[in-house]
Design a protein around this motif. Structure first.
Motif, PDB file in Angstrom:
ATOM      1  N   MET A 107     -67.632 106.815   3.041  1.00 44.07           N
ATOM      2  CA  MET A 107     -68.017 105.904   1.977  1.00 44.07           C
ATOM      3  C   MET A 107     -67.046 106.067   0.812  1.00 44.07           C
ATOM      4  SD  MET A 107     -72.210 105.987   2.297  1.00 44.07           S
ATOM      5  CE  MET A 107     -72.371 106.916   0.833  1.00 44.07           C
ATOM      6  N   GLY A 108     -66.972 105.031  -0.034  1.00 45.33           N
ATOM      7  CA  GLY A 108     -66.013 105.039  -1.137  1.00 45.33           C
ATOM      8  C   GLY A 108     -66.480 105.866  -2.309  1.00 45.33           C
ATOM      9  N   GLU A 109     -65.678 105.864  -3.365  1.00 40.84           N
ATOM     10  CA  GLU A 109     -66.014 106.675  -4.538  1.00 40.84           C
ATOM     11  C   GLU A 109     -67.076 105.984  -5.370  1.00 40.84           C
ATOM     12  OE1 GLU A 109     -63.161 106.532  -7.908  1.00 40.84           O
ATOM     13  OE2 GLU A 109     -61.857 105.536  -6.475  1.00 40.84           O
ATOM     14  N   ALA A 110     -67.866 106.789  -6.086  1.00 43.63           N
ATOM     15  CA  ALA A 110     -68.900 106.244  -6.948  1.00 43.63           C
ATOM     16  C   ALA A 110     -68.273 105.685  -8.214  1.00 43.63           C
ATOM     17  CB  ALA A 110     -69.919 107.329  -7.302  1.00 43.63           C
ATOM     18  N   SER A 111     -68.892 104.656  -8.764  1.00 43.65           N
ATOM     19  CA  SER A 111     -68.411 104.058  -9.999  1.00 43.65           C
ATOM     20  C   SER A 111     -68.610 105.028 -11.158  1.00 43.65           C
ATOM     21  CB  SER A 111     -69.167 102.751 -10.281  1.00 43.65           C
ATOM     22  OG  SER A 111     -68.798 102.221 -11.534  1.00 43.65           O
ATOM     23  N   ALA A 112     -67.598 105.106 -12.044  1.00 47.84           N
ATOM     24  CA  ALA A 112     -67.675 106.014 -13.187  1.00 47.84           C
ATOM     25  C   ALA A 112     -68.649 105.504 -14.242  1.00 47.84           C
ATOM     26  CB  ALA A 112     -66.286 106.203 -13.791  1.00 47.84           C
ATOM     27  N   ALA A 113     -68.833 104.184 -14.327  1.00 45.00           N
ATOM     28  CA  ALA A 113     -69.733 103.600 -15.315  1.00 45.00           C
ATOM     29  C   ALA A 113     -71.122 103.441 -14.693  1.00 45.00           C
ATOM     30  CB  ALA A 113     -69.197 102.248 -15.785  1.00 45.00           C
ATOM     31  N   PRO A 114     -72.135 104.167 -15.182  1.00 45.05           N
ATOM     32  CA  PRO A 114     -73.424 104.174 -14.516  1.00 45.05           C
ATOM     33  C   PRO A 114     -74.178 102.857 -14.582  1.00 45.05           C
ATOM     34  CG  PRO A 114     -73.538 105.367 -16.585  1.00 45.05           C
ATOM     35  CD  PRO A 114     -72.094 105.061 -16.338  1.00 45.05           C
ATOM     36  N   PHE A 115     -73.823 101.975 -15.515  1.00 48.62           N
ATOM     37  CA  PHE A 115     -74.550 100.723 -15.660  1.00 48.62           C
ATOM     38  C   PHE A 115     -73.728  99.512 -15.218  1.00 48.62           C
ATOM     39  CE2 PHE A 115     -76.264 103.544 -19.056  1.00 48.62           C
ATOM     40  CZ  PHE A 115     -77.457 103.812 -18.427  1.00 48.62           C
ATOM     41  N   ALA A 155     -62.983 100.140   2.219  1.00 52.77           N
ATOM     42  CA  ALA A 155     -62.328 101.433   2.043  1.00 52.77           C
ATOM     43  C   ALA A 155     -61.983 101.652   0.567  1.00 52.77           C
ATOM     44  CB  ALA A 155     -61.069 101.508   2.899  1.00 52.77           C
ATOM     45  N   GLY A 156     -62.476 102.703  -0.002  1.00 49.25           N
ATOM     46  CA  GLY A 156     -62.179 103.016  -1.392  1.00 49.25           C
ATOM     47  C   GLY A 156     -62.908 102.176  -2.416  1.00 49.25           C
ATOM     48  N   TYR A 216     -85.870 109.906  -4.866  1.00 53.27           N
ATOM     49  CA  TYR A 216     -85.920 110.015  -3.411  1.00 53.27           C
ATOM     50  C   TYR A 216     -84.512 110.297  -2.879  1.00 53.27           C
ATOM     51  CZ  TYR A 216     -90.269 107.505  -4.418  1.00 53.27           C
ATOM     52  OH  TYR A 216     -91.479 107.118  -4.933  1.00 53.27           O
ATOM     53  N   PRO A 217     -84.025 111.516  -3.049  1.00 52.64           N
ATOM     54  CA  PRO A 217     -82.640 111.827  -2.665  1.00 52.64           C
ATOM     55  C   PRO A 217     -82.369 111.683  -1.173  1.00 52.64           C
ATOM     56  CG  PRO A 217     -83.835 113.833  -3.240  1.00 52.64           C
ATOM     57  CD  PRO A 217     -84.698 112.692  -3.652  1.00 52.64           C
ATOM     58  N   ASP A 218     -83.379 111.801  -0.333  1.00 50.18           N
ATOM     59  CA  ASP A 218     -83.164 111.699   1.112  1.00 50.18           C
ATOM     60  C   ASP A 218     -82.814 110.277   1.548  1.00 50.18           C
ATOM     61  OD1 ASP A 218     -83.644 114.372   1.405  1.00 50.18           O
ATOM     62  OD2 ASP A 218     -85.730 114.128   2.028  1.00 50.18           O
ATOM     63  N   ILE A 219     -83.160 109.293   0.724  1.00 52.54           N
ATOM     64  CA  ILE A 219     -82.810 107.909   1.053  1.00 52.54           C
ATOM     65  C   ILE A 219     -81.959 107.288  -0.061  1.00 52.54           C
ATOM     66  CG2 ILE A 219     -84.735 107.526   2.634  1.00 52.54           C
ATOM     67  CD1 ILE A 219     -86.137 106.022   0.318  1.00 52.54           C
ATOM     68  N   LYS A 220     -81.149 108.138  -0.681  1.00 52.58           N
ATOM     69  CA  LYS A 220     -80.252 107.674  -1.741  1.00 52.58           C
ATOM     70  C   LYS A 220     -79.419 106.506  -1.224  1.00 52.58           C
ATOM     71  CE  LYS A 220     -78.487 110.784  -4.326  1.00 52.58           C
ATOM     72  NZ  LYS A 220     -77.667 111.932  -4.800  1.00 52.58           N
ATOM     73  N   THR A 221     -79.410 105.406  -1.950  1.00 43.66           N
ATOM     74  CA  THR A 221     -78.833 104.138  -1.493  1.00 43.66           C
ATOM     75  C   THR A 221     -77.564 103.812  -2.267  1.00 43.66           C
ATOM     76  OG1 THR A 221     -81.058 103.378  -0.949  1.00 43.66           O
ATOM     77  CG2 THR A 221     -79.337 101.687  -1.129  1.00 43.66           C
ATOM     78  N   SER A 222     -76.546 103.354  -1.555  1.00 47.79           N
ATOM     79  CA  SER A 222     -75.255 103.016  -2.167  1.00 47.79           C
ATOM     80  C   SER A 222     -74.973 101.526  -2.003  1.00 47.79           C
ATOM     81  CB  SER A 222     -74.127 103.817  -1.519  1.00 47.79           C
ATOM     82  OG  SER A 222     -74.358 105.204  -1.617  1.00 47.79           O
ATOM     83  N   VAL A 223     -74.294 100.950  -3.011  1.00 44.38           N
ATOM     84  CA  VAL A 223     -73.952  99.534  -2.988  1.00 44.38           C
ATOM     85  C   VAL A 223     -72.515  99.371  -3.473  1.00 44.38           C
ATOM     86  CG1 VAL A 223     -74.637  97.200  -3.691  1.00 44.38           C
ATOM     87  CG2 VAL A 223     -76.346  99.036  -3.664  1.00 44.38           C
ATOM     88  N   ALA A 224     -71.764  98.486  -2.819  1.00 43.66           N
ATOM     89  CA  ALA A 224     -70.420  98.112  -3.266  1.00 43.66           C
ATOM     90  C   ALA A 224     -70.321  96.593  -3.264  1.00 43.66           C
ATOM     91  CB  ALA A 224     -69.351  98.726  -2.363  1.00 43.66           C
ATOM     92  N   SER A 225     -69.339  96.071  -3.997  1.00 40.49           N
ATOM     93  CA  SER A 225     -69.195  94.615  -4.111  1.00 40.49           C
ATOM     94  C   SER A 225     -67.731  94.204  -4.026  1.00 40.49           C
ATOM     95  CB  SER A 225     -69.793  94.126  -5.441  1.00 40.49           C
ATOM     96  OG  SER A 225     -69.632  92.723  -5.574  1.00 40.49           O
ATOM     97  N   GLY A 226     -67.504  93.004  -3.521  1.00 44.63           N
ATOM     98  CA  GLY A 226     -66.186  92.395  -3.499  1.00 44.63           C
ATOM     99  C   GLY A 226     -66.323  90.898  -3.765  1.00 44.63           C
TER     100      GLY A 226
END
Length: 226
Positions: free
Chosen positions: A1-9, A32-33, A49-59
């Motif tokens: 998975m890619g890197e997390a966004s530095a801006a939390p909002f 990628a990335g 709920y850390p066991d189902i921590k969810t990630s989102v990316a956009s393009g």
């Protein structure tokens, strides 16, 4: 998975240039990335709920907005043996990811809702909180979507490809901000038993436990198209 966004909002949407057909495979070069936002915050309590921590990316491209979701799971709860090509009402009563998107920041109470379940069942609707009823269920965005389930990793993934024009926008301009929130519902049982998460923080006490709170929307920011 890619890197997390530095801006939390803020979720950064990168220009992809070439359009694709969603297949649920998030290992492809397009993602990628890509910067991801990650959330595990309960929608209506202080729990996490850390066991189902969810990630989102956009393009984004000239014609489409893309969203990708990574969803760890313990078990899957879906409507069984139904036609996934037909829109499913009340999809949120099973496992699902949701995106609420408000292209006009001046009118955050008018937005569009997109949902996908692990078995690729779907729902989309035009929401305007000044209407009664608030949702136009006859609206059809024509969005494309696909999912994959990795039973070994216990991870289901989803892609959305949303036509920009269906959200009353002719084009996306780099640097422009839309308002958005992402949600996830997980597990069996009724609303008081299931796990519900929200990226943008919702009030803990709210009548009916509704996701429809535009004040909680965060920022979707479109990157440079060079």
């Amino acid at each position: 998975m890619g890197e997390a966004s530095a801006a939390p909002f803020v979720i950064d949407s990168k220009f992809v240039g070439r359009d694709i057909s969603p297949d649920g495979d998030l290992e492809k070069p397009m993602w990628a990335g890509a910067k991801q936002i990650v959330f595990d915050q309960a929608a209506f309590s202080e729990a996490h709920y850390p066991d189902i921590k969810t990630s989102v990316a956009s393009g984004w491209s000239a014609r489409f907005l893309y969203l990708a979701f990574w969803c760890p799971y313990e078990t899957l709860t879906v409507y069984q043996e139904e036609d996934a090509t037909t829109e499913r009402d009340r999809l949120w009563e099973r496992d699902v990811v949701e995106a609420f998107i408000a292209p006009d920041s001046r009118s955050p109470s008018h937005y569009y809702e997109f949902e996908i379940a692990p078995n690729n069942q779907w729902l989309d609707t035009d929401i305007d909180l000044s209407r009664n009823p608030i949702n136009d269920r006859h609206w059809n965005s024509g969005f494309e979507h696909a999912t994959r389930i990795d039973a070994v990793k216990r991870l289901w993934t989803a892609e959305m490809k949303i036509p920009i024009q269906t959200m009353a926008r002719e084009a996306i301009r780099p640097g422009v901000d839309w308002r958005v929130n992402f949600y996830r519902c997980d597990g069996p049982g009724g609303d008081t038993e299931r796990l519900m998460m929200s990226w943008g923080r919702l009030p803990v006490r709210v009548s009916g436990g509704t996701f429809h709170q535009p004040a909680s929307f965060r920022i979707l920011r479109f990157g440079d198209n060079s």
